[in-house]
Design a protein around this motif. Structure first.
Motif: not given
Lengths: 668, 344
Positions: A427-439
């Motif tokens: 069960g669940g609704t979905g998947v997310s992919i996120r990318a950000r510069p950390e430093s």
């Protein structure tokens, strides 16, 4: 004074000890000798005195005897009276004369001569009395004898005086001995005082000179206990001072060395830690490599039978319906379909294992994250949407990391597939992919879902760890993901979101825009777990309408050889077969063909690659017409050729349609 | 330096010194004593003490008689000072010590010699022995009594006397002594003493018995006896060690020189004193510069060295330190001493 200070202490102590010892010894020996001599003198003197007394007694006795004889003769004269008198007199004379040979003092000698004279007179005085008595004149005889008795009395006195002289002499000897003994006692006492003084002086000297030694000893003890700041304060200029200064220098040197050693120890510790980590990695890598080698061998061995199974399963499925009514079709569906599914599953597993055992890529490069993720999204968005699941992406443009493009796609694809499986199951609704510069140096990439979450986050990256049902996964996907990320210099962690669901966080090193990554190209046909197979031509495509092409199939596995023969016959080709590369070489030396389909690894002196190389030299035109069928495209022996001409390779086990499509393309 | 403690030793010493210097001998100095210390025991002890204490004295010649020589010998032996007695004859002197030497034999020989000649002359003699009651006379007497007994000569009387005047003379009472000799019936008197007392006693003895025969020991040899003293000693038979009137050129010259210096006749005692001094000089000339060296020289005579050839004859010492020389029996005549017999 300076000279005194520099005087060797040891020499001083030795000399002093020697002097004191010798003095003590000399005094002792001297005292013993003197005492012995004194005792001897006393003994001799006493013996001599006693002897003198005895002799004096004998003289008196002799005189008494003479007088007695004289009296007797005077009272009763007889012819032998005088003779007896003279005999006693001779004894007295001889006794007196024995003094001649004794150790006498001058006074004693004079006294002895006096005694002798008196005795001589006594005897002379007796003669007239004896004559008168012999003649009968006793009265006159007695009168004349008065002189004799007088001399006898004087003789008695003289003898007593001699004895007294002996006593006096003995007393003088005793006094002399006592005086000597007192002198010796005084000398010994003085020497004892001197020795005591010497000892006290030596002790004070030692204490004064050796207190630095005590300080040195204490400093040595503290040094032994680990105190490297200890120093000895000694101002002496002698050897003790030198020792103290040397000690201080030694301690300073030890301290410097200790600091140096500590620094090196710290370096060494860090190095050891790195070595341990490296060793661990090497061991892990070696394990994995070994496993990879094993798996590669295993995969290669599995691929051959799988190729047969799969090929024949497809034939069965395809040809069974042609036999008649629906029963073969139903049979095909009931038996060949599962057979096909299992063969495919086994093939996928082998491909995954081969991927796992594959040597790492040459090195990471600068990869734009967004295109990679968009390629994955393109692959999986439709499937997810069919399940009613979301796939959210939030990745900025031109976010460049240091990674392998293909592997990065695989990583993201694996994570998305796992999330999809988990959502579909729990069960669940979905998947997310996120990318950000950390430093400035790192990029954070997060793939998360709102499913049931990760049961054991610490184990998800372990090889063959899976929560999926049997047959639903290999358990190596996340292991490969971690391996890829680690090779790029990054990290990956698995965990659960506070609100529920799994979260995988990847930190990748940022890179410059050199070698910007192209978009999501087609994934390599040999990698990509679970990737859809390449589009295949529809099964049963007709063969070209020209004169039949001549194809040589070289395969040492008999089932695979017959399978290919059967498949190629569908294309209306003239197929020649050979189970050994040597035979194929001999054939090709005589005959011409349009296509050579050869296995890569074959037993014997020549394998597929060797045949190709021969052709490249002997029949260059023929080398262009080679197609390889291989169970392990990652094998280093073929990897170069695969990289240069990927179209020349068909991976075992192959699907029939894929195989036929590649043959048609090669003949075209 | 040499100590000379001898009565009449002055002349002997002077003659010896002259002869030593004349022959190029060693430089010798003499310390001469000629008084009562030469014969008195007590005084002999005092002289011996002073001589022994003086480190310059390397030898002593003396003393005159046996008592003095014996009394002094212990000091000399204690201080390791060689002593040469010219005429001490007491047997006891042989045991005095290793540093005591003498130029004559012991009394035992003399006693035997006398007894023999008495027995020869008067085999049936009735002998009276008159002896000085000191070391000399007692020793001679003991030997004589033994020898007479061995020769079966009858001893009828013995009488001691003392030498010297005063109380000693009184005690000796030679008159009663002569009476006793006569009362005993003695026809031979053996006089064991020195000449002064004999000079007093001899006339008394002849009054008692005119025919009495008198034999004397060596102590009577002297100048007065030689010159007979009025004829009283004529017929006296005595023992001597040297015939100082023997036919010998050297001896004759020495005798003449002695007579010239002293006005007396050379006797055995004087001659032997001279010999003793010459002997010490010879030791010094031979390199003996110490007491021990002198003693070693004297012991070597007749052993590692040939005997010393003196005027009186060869001199060598036996293990007792005695020089054994022969005796002579001489008789006093108006012409002097006449030899009668000699021992072997």
């Amino acid at each position: 004074m300076r000279v005194l200070r520099r005087t060797h202490l040891r020499t001083l102590l030795l000399a002093g000890s020697a002097v004191v010892t010798l003095a003590g010894l000399a005094a002792t020996v001297g005292a013993l000798l003197v005492s012995g001599a004194l005792l001897r003198d006393l003994r001799r003197g006493t013996e001599a005195t006693l002897e003198k007394w005895a002799r004096a007694d004998r003289v008196r006795e002799g005189v008494y005897a003479q007088i007695s004889e004289a009296r007797r003769h005077l009272e009763q004269p007889d012819a032998w009276g005088p003779q007896r008198f003279r005999r006693h007199g001779t004894q007295v004379y001889e006794e007196i004369r024995l003094h001649l040979f004794q150790a006498l003092s001058r006074e004693e000698r004079v006294q002895v001569e006096k005694i002798l004279e008196l005795h001589e007179r006594l005897e002379v005085a007796a003669r007239p009395a004896f004559d008168l008595a012999w003649r009968g004149d006793r009265g006159a005889a007695w009168m004349r004898s008065e002189a004799m008795f007088r001399y006898a009395a004087a003789l008695e006195d003289a003898t007593s005086e001699l004895t007294a002289l002996g006593l006096k002499d003995h007393a003088r000897l005793q006094e002399d001995l006592a005086s000597t003994f007192r002198n010796v006692q005084a000398a010994i006492g003085l020497l004892a005082l001197l020795l005591i003084g010497a000892f006290v002086g030596a002790a004070l000297l030692l204490m004064w000179r050796l207190s630095p030694l005590a300080a040195l000893a204490e400093a040595t003890r503290r040094l032994g206990a680990g105190d490297l700041d200890v120093r000895v304060q000694v101002k002496a200029e002698d050897e003790i001072g030198e020792v103290a200064r040397s000690f201080n220098e030694m301690v300073a040197s030890v301290k410097r060395t200790q600091r140096d050693v500590d620094r090196r120890n710290r370096q060494l510790s860090r190095t050891v830690e790195r070595l341990k980590r490296t060793q661990q990695e090497l061991v892990e890598g070696e394990k994995m490599r070994a496993m990879g080698v094993m798996l590669a061998g295993l995969a290669h061995e599995l691929n051959n039978p799988l190729a047969s199974v799969l090929g024949y399963a497809e034939l069965l499925r395809d040809e069974l319906p042609a036999l008649g009514d629906g029963r073969p079709l139903e049979l095909a569906r009931e038996t060949a379909d599962p057979l096909l599914a299992e063969a495919r599953r086994a093939r996928n597993l082998v491909r995954t294992l081969l991927e796992f055992s594959r040597k790492p890529a040459e090195g990471p490069e600068a990869v734009d994250v967004r295109p990679c993720i968009e390629a994955v999204v393109a692959l999986r968005r439709y499937v997810l949407s069919q399940e009613g699941l979301r796939l959210d992406v939030d990745v900025p443009a031109e976010l460049v990391v240091r990674a392998d493009r293909v592997q990065l796609q695989q990583v993201v694809l694996n994570l998305v597939n796992n999330a999809f499986d988990a959502l579909r199951a729990g069960g669940g609704t979905g998947v997310s992919i996120r990318a950000r510069p950390e430093s400035a140096r790192w990029v954070r990439l997060v793939v998360e879902d709102d499913g049931v979450g990760v049961a054991e986050p610490d184990r998800v990256f372990d090889p063959f760890y899976t929560t999926k049902p049997v047959g639903a996964g290999t358990g190596l996907g996340l292991t490969l993901v971690r391996r890829f990320v680690t090779e790029w210099g990054g990290t990956i962690t698995a965990g659960n979101r506070p609100q529920g669901g799994a979260r995988f966080t990847i930190r990748l090193p940022r890179a410059s825009r050199q070698g910007a990554v192209e978009g999501a190209g087609e994934p390599a046909s040999a990698s990509g777990t679970g990737a859809a197979g390449s589009a295949a031509d529809a099964p049963g495509s007709p063969a070209p309408a020209s004169a039949p092409c001549r194809v040589l199939v070289v395969e040492d596995e008999e089932p695979l050889l017959r399978l290919q023969l059967r498949l190629l016959s569908r294309l209306g080709l003239q197929v020649f077969t050979s189970s050994a590369a040597v035979d194929a070489r001999d054939f090709l030396a005589r005959e011409d063909v349009d296509l050579v389909i050869s296995d890569v690894k074959m037993p014997g002196e020549l394998d597929g690659l060797g045949l190709y190389r021969w052709a490249a030299e002997a029949r260059p035109e023929l080398a262009e017409r080679f197609l390889f069928v291989s169970g392990n495209l990652h094998d280093p022996a073929v990897s170069e050729l695969v990289a240069a001409a990927p179209d020349r390779f068909i991976s075992k086990p192959f699907e029939v349609e894929e195989y036929l499509a590649r043959i048609r393309a090669a003949l075209a | 330096m040499v100590g000379v403690v001898m009565r009449g030793g002055g002349t002997a010493a002077r003659l010896a010194l002259q002869d030593v210097q004349a022959t190029g001998g060693a430089q010798l100095r003499l310390w001469v004593f000629t008084g009562s210390e030469t014969t008195s025991r007590r005084e002999a002890v005092a002289v011996a003490e002073s001589l022994a204490a003086d480190p310059r004295v390397v030898a002593v010649v003396g003393h005159t008689n046996s008592p003095a020589s014996l009394a002094a010998s212990q000091f000399y032996n204690e201080h390791r000072l060689p002593q040469i007695s010219p005429t001490a004859t007491a047997d006891l002197y042989s045991a005095a010590g290793p540093y005591s030497f003498r130029l004559v034999p012991g009394d035992r020989r003399q006693a035997a010699f006398l007894a023999i000649h008495v027995a020869r002359l008067r085999p049936r003699a009735q002998v009276a022995v008159v002896y000085v009651n000191d070391d000399y006379g007692r020793g001679l007497r003991a030997g004589l009594v033994r020898s007479l007994a061995e020769l079966r000569v009858r001893l009828v009387y013995e009488a001691p006397f003392l030498e010297g005047g005063g109380e000693n003379r009184e005690l000796s009472d030679f008159a009663s002594l002569a009476e006793g000799v006569g009362y005993a019936g003695a026809d031979v008197v053996l006089w064991l003493g020195r000449w002064p007392e004999l000079e007093v006693c001899l006339p008394l003895l002849r009054q008692v018995s005119p025919e009495i025969l008198v034999f004397a020991s060596d102590g009577v040899e002297s100048d007065p006896v030689f010159h007979e003293a009025g004829g009283r000693f004529t017929g006296l038979r005595f023992v001597r060690f040297v015939d100082t009137h023997a036919e010998d050129e050297t001896l004759g010259a020495l005798r003449r020189r002695y007579r010239m210096l002293s006005g007396r006749e050379l006797t055995s005692q004087s001659l032997l004193a001279y010999e003793a001094i010459r002997l010490v000089a010879e030791a010094v000339r031979a390199g003996a510069q110490s007491r021990e060296a002198v003693r070693t020289y004297l012991n070597s005579l007749g052993r590692t060295r040939p005997p010393y050839q003196g005027v009186s004859g060869a001199i060598a010492f036996d293990r007792n330190g005695d020089n054994v020389r022969p005796y002579e029996l001489a008789v006093v005549t108006p012409q002097g001493f006449h030899p009668l017999a000699a021992s072997q």
